[in-house]
Design a protein around this motif. Structure first.
Motif, PDB file in Angstrom:
ATOM      1  N   THR A 278       0.811  -1.224   0.000  1.00 33.49           N
ATOM      2  CA  THR A 278       0.000   0.000   0.000  1.00 33.49           C
ATOM      3  C   THR A 278       0.841   1.269   0.000  1.00 33.49           C
ATOM      4  O   THR A 278       0.292   2.364  -0.097  1.00 33.49           O
ATOM      5  CB  THR A 278      -0.930   0.018   1.224  1.00 33.49           C
ATOM      6  OG1 THR A 278      -0.160  -0.108   2.426  1.00 33.49           O
ATOM      7  CG2 THR A 278      -1.926  -1.126   1.147  1.00 33.49           C
TER       8      THR A 278
ATOM      9  N   VAL B 228      -9.136   1.921   4.387  1.00 35.85           N
ATOM     10  CA  VAL B 228      -8.596   0.910   5.296  1.00 35.85           C
ATOM     11  C   VAL B 228      -9.601   0.665   6.415  1.00 35.85           C
ATOM     12  O   VAL B 228     -10.016   1.607   7.095  1.00 35.85           O
ATOM     13  CB  VAL B 228      -7.244   1.349   5.888  1.00 35.85           C
ATOM     14  CG1 VAL B 228      -6.723   0.289   6.860  1.00 35.85           C
ATOM     15  CG2 VAL B 228      -6.237   1.611   4.783  1.00 35.85           C
TER      16      VAL B 228
ATOM     17  N   LEU C  96      -4.808   5.290  -7.458  1.00 31.76           N
ATOM     18  CA  LEU C  96      -5.173   4.429  -6.339  1.00 31.76           C
ATOM     19  C   LEU C  96      -5.755   5.255  -5.194  1.00 31.76           C
ATOM     20  O   LEU C  96      -5.141   6.210  -4.712  1.00 31.76           O
ATOM     21  CB  LEU C  96      -3.938   3.669  -5.855  1.00 31.76           C
ATOM     22  CG  LEU C  96      -4.138   2.257  -5.286  1.00 31.76           C
ATOM     23  CD1 LEU C  96      -4.866   1.372  -6.273  1.00 31.76           C
ATOM     24  CD2 LEU C  96      -2.794   1.650  -4.926  1.00 31.76           C
ATOM     25  N   ASP C  97      -6.962   4.907  -4.789  1.00 32.07           N
ATOM     26  CA  ASP C  97      -7.664   5.606  -3.709  1.00 32.07           C
ATOM     27  C   ASP C  97      -8.164   4.547  -2.735  1.00 32.07           C
ATOM     28  O   ASP C  97      -9.100   3.805  -3.038  1.00 32.07           O
ATOM     29  CB  ASP C  97      -8.834   6.419  -4.270  1.00 32.07           C
ATOM     30  CG  ASP C  97      -9.473   7.310  -3.220  1.00 32.07           C
ATOM     31  OD1 ASP C  97      -8.946   7.364  -2.093  1.00 32.07           O
ATOM     32  OD2 ASP C  97     -10.504   7.935  -3.526  1.00 32.07           O
ATOM     33  N   SER C  98      -7.532   4.455  -1.571  1.00 32.30           N
ATOM     34  CA  SER C  98      -7.795   3.320  -0.683  1.00 32.30           C
ATOM     35  C   SER C  98      -8.634   3.702   0.525  1.00 32.30           C
ATOM     36  O   SER C  98      -8.644   4.844   0.974  1.00 32.30           O
ATOM     37  CB  SER C  98      -6.472   2.700  -0.214  1.00 32.30           C
ATOM     38  OG  SER C  98      -5.726   3.635   0.537  1.00 32.30           O
TER      39      SER C  98
ATOM     40  N   ARG D 124       2.810   1.575  -8.246  1.00 36.23           N
ATOM     41  CA  ARG D 124       1.382   1.613  -7.928  1.00 36.23           C
ATOM     42  C   ARG D 124       0.664   2.538  -8.892  1.00 36.23           C
ATOM     43  O   ARG D 124       1.217   3.551  -9.335  1.00 36.23           O
ATOM     44  CB  ARG D 124       1.170   2.082  -6.489  1.00 36.23           C
ATOM     45  CG  ARG D 124       1.917   1.241  -5.458  1.00 36.23           C
ATOM     46  CD  ARG D 124       1.813   1.807  -4.057  1.00 36.23           C
ATOM     47  NE  ARG D 124       2.737   1.106  -3.152  1.00 36.23           N
ATOM     48  CZ  ARG D 124       4.007   1.450  -2.986  1.00 36.23           C
ATOM     49  NH1 ARG D 124       4.505   2.499  -3.656  1.00 36.23           N
ATOM     50  NH2 ARG D 124       4.782   0.749  -2.176  1.00 36.23           N
TER      51      ARG D 124
ATOM     52  N   SER E 133     -13.797   4.527  -3.281  1.00 35.47           N
ATOM     53  CA  SER E 133     -12.445   3.977  -3.268  1.00 35.47           C
ATOM     54  C   SER E 133     -12.310   2.966  -4.387  1.00 35.47           C
ATOM     55  O   SER E 133     -13.297   2.494  -4.948  1.00 35.47           O
ATOM     56  CB  SER E 133     -12.144   3.306  -1.921  1.00 35.47           C
ATOM     57  OG  SER E 133     -12.958   2.148  -1.761  1.00 35.47           O
TER      58      SER E 133
ATOM     59  N   LEU F 207      -9.412   0.706  -3.804  1.00 31.71           N
ATOM     60  CA  LEU F 207      -8.592  -0.272  -3.095  1.00 31.71           C
ATOM     61  C   LEU F 207      -9.131  -0.383  -1.676  1.00 31.71           C
ATOM     62  O   LEU F 207      -9.172   0.592  -0.928  1.00 31.71           O
ATOM     63  CB  LEU F 207      -7.123   0.140  -3.059  1.00 31.71           C
ATOM     64  CG  LEU F 207      -6.189  -0.780  -2.247  1.00 31.71           C
ATOM     65  CD1 LEU F 207      -6.142  -2.180  -2.854  1.00 31.71           C
ATOM     66  CD2 LEU F 207      -4.782  -0.199  -2.152  1.00 31.71           C
ATOM     67  N   LEU F 208      -9.540  -1.579  -1.320  1.00 27.86           N
ATOM     68  CA  LEU F 208     -10.108  -1.836  -0.003  1.00 27.86           C
ATOM     69  C   LEU F 208      -9.133  -2.702   0.791  1.00 27.86           C
ATOM     70  O   LEU F 208      -8.754  -3.782   0.352  1.00 27.86           O
ATOM     71  CB  LEU F 208     -11.446  -2.557  -0.158  1.00 27.86           C
ATOM     72  CG  LEU F 208     -12.265  -2.835   1.096  1.00 27.86           C
ATOM     73  CD1 LEU F 208     -12.669  -1.544   1.783  1.00 27.86           C
ATOM     74  CD2 LEU F 208     -13.515  -3.640   0.727  1.00 27.86           C
ATOM     75  N   VAL F 209      -8.699  -2.198   1.953  1.00 30.40           N
ATOM     76  CA  VAL F 209      -7.754  -2.908   2.801  1.00 30.40           C
ATOM     77  C   VAL F 209      -8.467  -3.309   4.089  1.00 30.40           C
ATOM     78  O   VAL F 209      -8.935  -2.450   4.843  1.00 30.40           O
ATOM     79  CB  VAL F 209      -6.524  -2.043   3.130  1.00 30.40           C
ATOM     80  CG1 VAL F 209      -5.531  -2.821   3.980  1.00 30.40           C
ATOM     81  CG2 VAL F 209      -5.855  -1.563   1.842  1.00 30.40           C
TER      82      VAL F 209
END
Length: 641
Positions: free
Chosen positions: A372, A392, A388-390, A384, A465, A467-469
């Motif tokens: 990440t 968390v 990318l928009d994550s 990356r 988002s 990207l899901l963490v």
């Protein structure tokens, strides 16, 4: 016959059974199978070691439950299932006499010891984990707790205030097991445990000579260990003599019967109160379709990985490049002299669901931070996507202020919530996450830990988002919320990174599993936890065996010391873990079929065949487990000289 043998142990018979009693119950001419099984079951239930009748608890705003009957036998293995907030933990506290009921009668055999493993034990006022574990009238002997703590790998001299969730959980397990309970109450026992510790606990409980009841979101844990199910639902407690493998089918039947009854009564209002359960039923059916799609995605991803699990970076089409989200090439990360991640290469594409597994300290968090961008590698490079928009989602529920309302947490006081760019009424959004729409003004402090976790999911999933963490997302969640989370992940259009020890959840959600063994090596496997487990199983079969329950007899020392295992012993060591897994799956399938309440009336021969199949399979599994422990101890003795 197992029921009768247990009755003999309970002292209900003064002599061994007659020879005629050794035949299966259904072979007696005067009794049909169903009647014989029911008689044996009722006889066993007449002599429990702990009973509650007409149990009721009023919490001031109304009855949490009332009229509950519960009977616990000397060797019961029970799963306690129910939605968050239905009172599962409260019921445990009643059983352990930590609180008093408002109604009902408790009966217990003299000398029966009940021990509760709490989710979050209060360590305040104790300098070290050892101080806490050895405190109180029921504290175990120091040597007892040291033995179990050593097998679990926990240093009891750890300062309580700075102990991690995993260290606190191991200390609590060590204290509970070392008390030699007759009835063990396990409240989310696998929370904060890594896979090694979970395996050890499963082995211990498999040989435990007492009874236990487990509250757990870990489906794999429950399937492997339980033989009967308690379902706490809408203030009532039901029991089915099936393991957790048959739970879903049993519940679906009950919901269907209730819906038909409500329709016959033309009670529209009553059936409307079941909106949650009808939604759950539909969700489970939809998830079956999603699982089929997941298998297809795994097949596609497997074709892009080499035989050793390394991404085929040399085959790079323009389409693959444009789908790339995170491109890691030959990265290495060290802390002092220890290599945490060694020469790791993987391209993560848009839509991938990546599961990260391994023991505590193996490097899961380090790998997640590398992917990440929170930290950078010492060697190699990671590219990356710029867009990318994550989001968390970790274990933040404790940070929610108890005085705030649901509306405050989700919308900062508004009637509307922005769900990924689309406005929705808060009541409608709450319903999607299994909350009563009328709870918008309820304070956070009134909710259980699982309900707070569900609220956190609702808040974070509303954000835009790609990207899901998810860091241990399943802790404290009930089965319905896990089904919901599975559905949300399946429908998520971005990429998902999941760190979890929940084996069943990983099998249901991820397309690629990254397995860390602590040496710096990262296995890359197309599929879920079970696929990774199959790859490492040959190595595990010859590794040091896991800790044993205190009550399990030690293998006698060998009079001679051969240099290696015999052919037969080595063959059993290698093959039995796979055979045990197959038997577990067989039992789960049979229990699911047996959960049909109409089965005996419609097909008594099928009912008889299934019950016999389950009994025989369980006996075979127990024999296999004992044999594997025997040869594993032999292998350990040879290894240590």
């Amino acid at each position: 016959m197992r029921v009768i043998r247990n009755l003999n142990k309970w002292g209900q018979f003064g002599r061994q059974p007659e020879k005629s009693q050794k035949f299966p119950l259904h072979a007696r001419p005067a009794l049909g199978l169903a009647v014989a099984r029911r008689c044996a079951y009722m006889a066993a239930m007449a002599a429990p070691i702990l009973s509650f009748e007409n149990l009721g608890l009023n919490q001031g705003t109304g009855w949490l439950f009332r009229g509950l009957d519960l009977h616990i036998g000397a060797r019961d293995r029970l799963a306690l299932i129910g939605r968050n907030g239905t009172g599962k933990t409260t019921l445990f506290r009643l059983i352990a006499e930590q609180i008093e009921a408002d109604e009902g009668r408790r009966t217990i055999q003299p000398g029966t010891k009940v021990v509760l493993l709490e989710q979050d034990p209060d360590l305040a006022g104790h300098e070290t984990l050892r101080d806490w574990a050895l405190n109180g009238e029921d504290a175990p002997a120091p040597h007892e707790i040291e033995a179990i703590a050593g097998q679990l790998g926990i240093d009891l001299d750890t300062v309580s205030e700075t102990a991690s969730g995993g260290e606190r959980r191991r200390a609590a397990i060590s204290r509970a097991l070392a008390q030699n309970p007759d009835v063990l109450l396990l409240d989310e026992p696998t929370n904060h445990l890594d896979l090694t510790a979970i395996d050890w606990l499963e082995d211990w409980l498999g040989r435990f000579k007492g009874a236990f009841i487990a509250i757990s979101h870990d489906r794999t844990f429950l399937r492997r260990l339980t033989k009967a199910t308690l379902w706490l639902d809408r203030g009532s407690l039901r029991r089915a003599e099936i393991g957790f493998g048959g739970y879903d089918a049993w519940v679906e039947k009950i919901y269907a019967e209730e819906a038909r009854a409500a329709e016959r009564m033309d009670a529209k209002l009553k059936i409307e109160t079941h909106w949650l359960h009808r939604g759950v039923t539909a969700r489970r059916k939809r998830n079956q379709g999603r699982l089929t799609k997941l298998w297809e995605l795994r097949e596609q991803r497997a074709q892009m990985l080499g035989p050793t699990g390394v991404a085929k970076l040399s085959v790079e089409s323009d389409e693959v490049k444009t789908k790339s989200v995170i491109d890691a090439r030959r990265i290495t990360k060290r802390y002092d002299d220890r290599i945490i991640i060694d020469d790791f290469t993987l391209r993560i594409q848009r839509g991938d669901r990546i599961g990260i597994v391994g023991a505590n300290g193996a490097g899961k968090t380090t790998l997640l931070k590398l992917l990440t961008g929170e930290i950078e590698p010492d060697e190699g490079r990671i590219k990356r996507a710029k867009t990318l928009d994550s989001v968390v989602i970790d274990q933040q529920r404790s940070k929610m202020e108890p005085e705030k309302t649901i509306r405050d947490v989700l919308t900062e006081g508004s009637d509307w919530i922005d769900v990924r760019g689309t406005p929705k009424r808060i009541e409608a959004y709450l319903k999607e996450f299994l909350f009563d729409p009328g709870l918008a003004e309820a304070k956070i402090g009134t909710f259980s830990g699982g309900e707070r976790s569900r609220l956190l999911l609702a808040r974070e999933f509303a954000k835009i988002s790609n990207l899901l963490v998810l860091d241990e997302p399943t802790n404290d969640l009930d089965m319905e919320t896990l089904d919901l989370l599975q559905e949300v992940i399946a429908d998520y259009e971005g990429t998902v990174l999941i760190v979890s020890h929940d084996r069943d959840f990983l099998d249901r959600t991820v397309t690629i599993t990254l397995g860390l063994d602590g040496s710096g090596k990262v296995d890359i496997v197309a599929g879920g936890y079970e696929d990774w487990e199959k790859r490492r199983r040959p190595a595990r079969a010859t590794s040091k065996p896991r800790g044993k329950a205190k009550s399990a007899p030690a293998a006698p020392p060998s009079p001679s010391k051969p240099s290696k295992l015999s052919y037969k012993d080595q063959r059993d060591l290698d093959r039995l873990p796979g055979e045990i897994d197959k038997i577990d799956a067989q039992i789960a399938r049979a229990e699911e079929a047996l959960a049909d309440p109409d089965l005996y009336q419609q097909n008594p021969d099928r009912f008889r065949a299934l019950t016999e199949e389950i009994d025989e399979a369980r006996a075979t599994r127990e024999a296999h487990e004992e044999r594997w422990l025997e040869v594993a101890e032999m292998a350990e003795a040879l290894e240590t000289g």
